[in-house]
Design a protein around this motif. Sequence first.
Motif, mmCIF file in Angstrom:
data_model
loop_
_atom_site.group_PDB
_atom_site.id
_atom_site.type_symbol
_atom_site.label_atom_id
_atom_site.label_comp_id
_atom_site.label_asym_id
_atom_site.label_seq_id
_atom_site.Cartn_x
_atom_site.Cartn_y
_atom_site.Cartn_z
ATOM 1 N N GLU A 24 0.837 -1.203 0.000
ATOM 2 C CA GLU A 24 0.000 0.000 0.000
ATOM 3 C C GLU A 24 0.872 1.254 0.000
ATOM 4 O OE1 GLU A 24 -3.711 2.046 2.402
ATOM 5 O OE2 GLU A 24 -2.546 0.495 3.414
ATOM 6 N N GLN A 25 1.910 1.233 0.810
ATOM 7 C CA GLN A 25 2.825 2.378 0.861
ATOM 8 C C GLN A 25 3.491 2.596 -0.500
ATOM 9 O OE1 GLN A 25 6.115 1.992 3.626
ATOM 10 N NE2 GLN A 25 6.083 4.190 3.998
ATOM 11 N N LEU A 26 3.961 1.519 -1.121
ATOM 12 C CA LEU A 26 4.586 1.631 -2.443
ATOM 13 C C LEU A 26 3.574 2.118 -3.480
ATOM 14 C CD1 LEU A 26 6.665 -1.661 -2.422
ATOM 15 C CD2 LEU A 26 7.593 0.652 -2.546
ATOM 16 N N PHE A 27 2.362 1.562 -3.437
ATOM 17 C CA PHE A 27 1.315 1.963 -4.363
ATOM 18 C C PHE A 27 1.030 3.458 -4.232
ATOM 19 C CE2 PHE A 27 -3.064 2.790 -5.528
ATOM 20 C CZ PHE A 27 -3.189 2.133 -6.745
ATOM 21 N N ASN A 28 0.900 3.923 -3.004
ATOM 22 C CA ASN A 28 0.597 5.339 -2.788
ATOM 23 C C ASN A 28 1.723 6.253 -3.275
ATOM 24 O OD1 ASN A 28 -1.969 4.939 -1.740
ATOM 25 N ND2 ASN A 28 -1.221 4.755 0.355
ATOM 26 N N MET A 29 2.947 5.782 -3.204
ATOM 27 C CA MET A 29 4.087 6.590 -3.644
ATOM 28 C C MET A 29 4.314 6.526 -5.156
ATOM 29 S SD MET A 29 6.975 6.124 -0.623
ATOM 30 C CE MET A 29 7.522 4.598 -1.296
ATOM 31 N N GLN A 30 4.055 5.363 -5.771
ATOM 32 C CA GLN A 30 4.461 5.168 -7.156
ATOM 33 C C GLN A 30 3.320 4.986 -8.153
ATOM 34 O OE1 GLN A 30 7.241 1.908 -7.312
ATOM 35 N NE2 GLN A 30 8.513 2.758 -5.712
ATOM 36 N N CYS A 31 2.165 4.554 -7.702
ATOM 37 C CA CYS A 31 1.110 4.142 -8.637
ATOM 38 C C CYS A 31 -0.154 4.995 -8.563
ATOM 39 C CB CYS A 31 0.708 2.688 -8.372
ATOM 40 S SG CYS A 31 2.077 1.531 -8.186
ATOM 41 N N LYS A 32 -0.453 5.470 -7.388
ATOM 42 C CA LYS A 32 -1.743 6.115 -7.136
ATOM 43 C C LYS A 32 -1.982 7.335 -8.028
ATOM 44 C CE LYS A 32 -4.643 7.656 -3.347
ATOM 45 N NZ LYS A 32 -4.701 7.823 -1.892
ATOM 46 N N GLU A 99 11.735 -7.458 -7.143
ATOM 47 C CA GLU A 99 10.787 -8.552 -6.937
ATOM 48 C C GLU A 99 10.047 -8.381 -5.615
ATOM 49 O OE1 GLU A 99 10.508 -13.391 -6.578
ATOM 50 O OE2 GLU A 99 12.346 -12.507 -7.348
ATOM 51 N N GLU A 100 10.750 -7.979 -4.583
ATOM 52 C CA GLU A 100 10.132 -7.771 -3.274
ATOM 53 C C GLU A 100 9.051 -6.690 -3.343
ATOM 54 O OE1 GLU A 100 11.661 -5.954 0.895
ATOM 55 O OE2 GLU A 100 12.868 -7.605 0.093
ATOM 56 N N SER A 101 9.339 -5.622 -4.038
ATOM 57 C CA SER A 101 8.353 -4.544 -4.188
ATOM 58 C C SER A 101 7.152 -5.006 -5.001
ATOM 59 C CB SER A 101 8.990 -3.321 -4.848
ATOM 60 O OG SER A 101 9.966 -2.762 -4.004
ATOM 61 N N ARG A 102 7.399 -5.770 -6.072
ATOM 62 C CA ARG A 102 6.284 -6.283 -6.883
ATOM 63 C C ARG A 102 5.378 -7.178 -6.059
ATOM 64 N NH1 ARG A 102 10.408 -7.308 -10.435
ATOM 65 N NH2 ARG A 102 10.141 -9.568 -10.270
ATOM 66 N N GLN A 103 5.965 -8.050 -5.261
ATOM 67 C CA GLN A 103 5.163 -8.949 -4.440
ATOM 68 C C GLN A 103 4.342 -8.173 -3.411
ATOM 69 O OE1 GLN A 103 4.730 -12.119 -5.376
ATOM 70 N NE2 GLN A 103 6.083 -11.458 -7.022
ATOM 71 N N ALA A 104 4.923 -7.110 -2.874
ATOM 72 C CA ALA A 104 4.201 -6.276 -1.910
ATOM 73 C C ALA A 104 3.039 -5.558 -2.593
ATOM 74 C CB ALA A 104 5.148 -5.275 -1.254
ATOM 75 N N VAL A 105 3.272 -5.007 -3.765
ATOM 76 C CA VAL A 105 2.202 -4.309 -4.493
ATOM 77 C C VAL A 105 1.093 -5.294 -4.863
ATOM 78 C CG1 VAL A 105 1.624 -3.090 -6.640
ATOM 79 C CG2 VAL A 105 3.651 -2.427 -5.330
ATOM 80 N N ILE A 106 1.448 -6.480 -5.311
ATOM 81 C CA ILE A 106 0.447 -7.490 -5.665
ATOM 82 C C ILE A 106 -0.363 -7.885 -4.428
ATOM 83 C CG2 ILE A 106 0.125 -9.883 -6.448
ATOM 84 C CD1 ILE A 106 2.607 -9.337 -8.315
ATOM 85 N N ALA A 107 0.300 -8.058 -3.302
ATOM 86 C CA ALA A 107 -0.417 -8.378 -2.057
ATOM 87 C C ALA A 107 -1.412 -7.269 -1.724
ATOM 88 C CB ALA A 107 0.566 -8.586 -0.913
ATOM 89 N N TYR A 108 -1.002 -6.036 -1.935
ATOM 90 C CA TYR A 108 -1.915 -4.907 -1.676
ATOM 91 C C TYR A 108 -3.080 -4.899 -2.676
ATOM 92 C CZ TYR A 108 -3.822 -0.227 -1.551
ATOM 93 O OH TYR A 108 -4.688 0.825 -1.493
#
Length: 113
Positions: A24-32, A99-108
Amino acid sequence: MLRPLLALAALGLAATPALAADGEQLFNMQCKMCHAGGPMGPSLVGVAGAKIAAKPGFNYSPALKAKEGTWTDANLDAFLKAPTQFAPGTRMMISVPSEESRQAVIAYLKTLK
């Protein structure tokens, strides 16, 4: 012998909410910025498990419209890793190399219902 495996499985399950929180944190910083449901990118609510390029109200690129299947973990991972390799001609140019960031974003993404 089974107890260590059960303990590892329990640790994996316990890590899922934390992984989604990181995502969620990565999504809010990079994707939202693009994926808030505006003209840049579709809202990603309900994307995990959905048919690729099928969300109503968004004009997907011909490259994504030509893809068959659903947004499985593997497809989301491949797309986030290298969008233009997954769907040559896609308008998404931002990748998630880690890969770690992708897995976190997918989990979110899987929490967005």
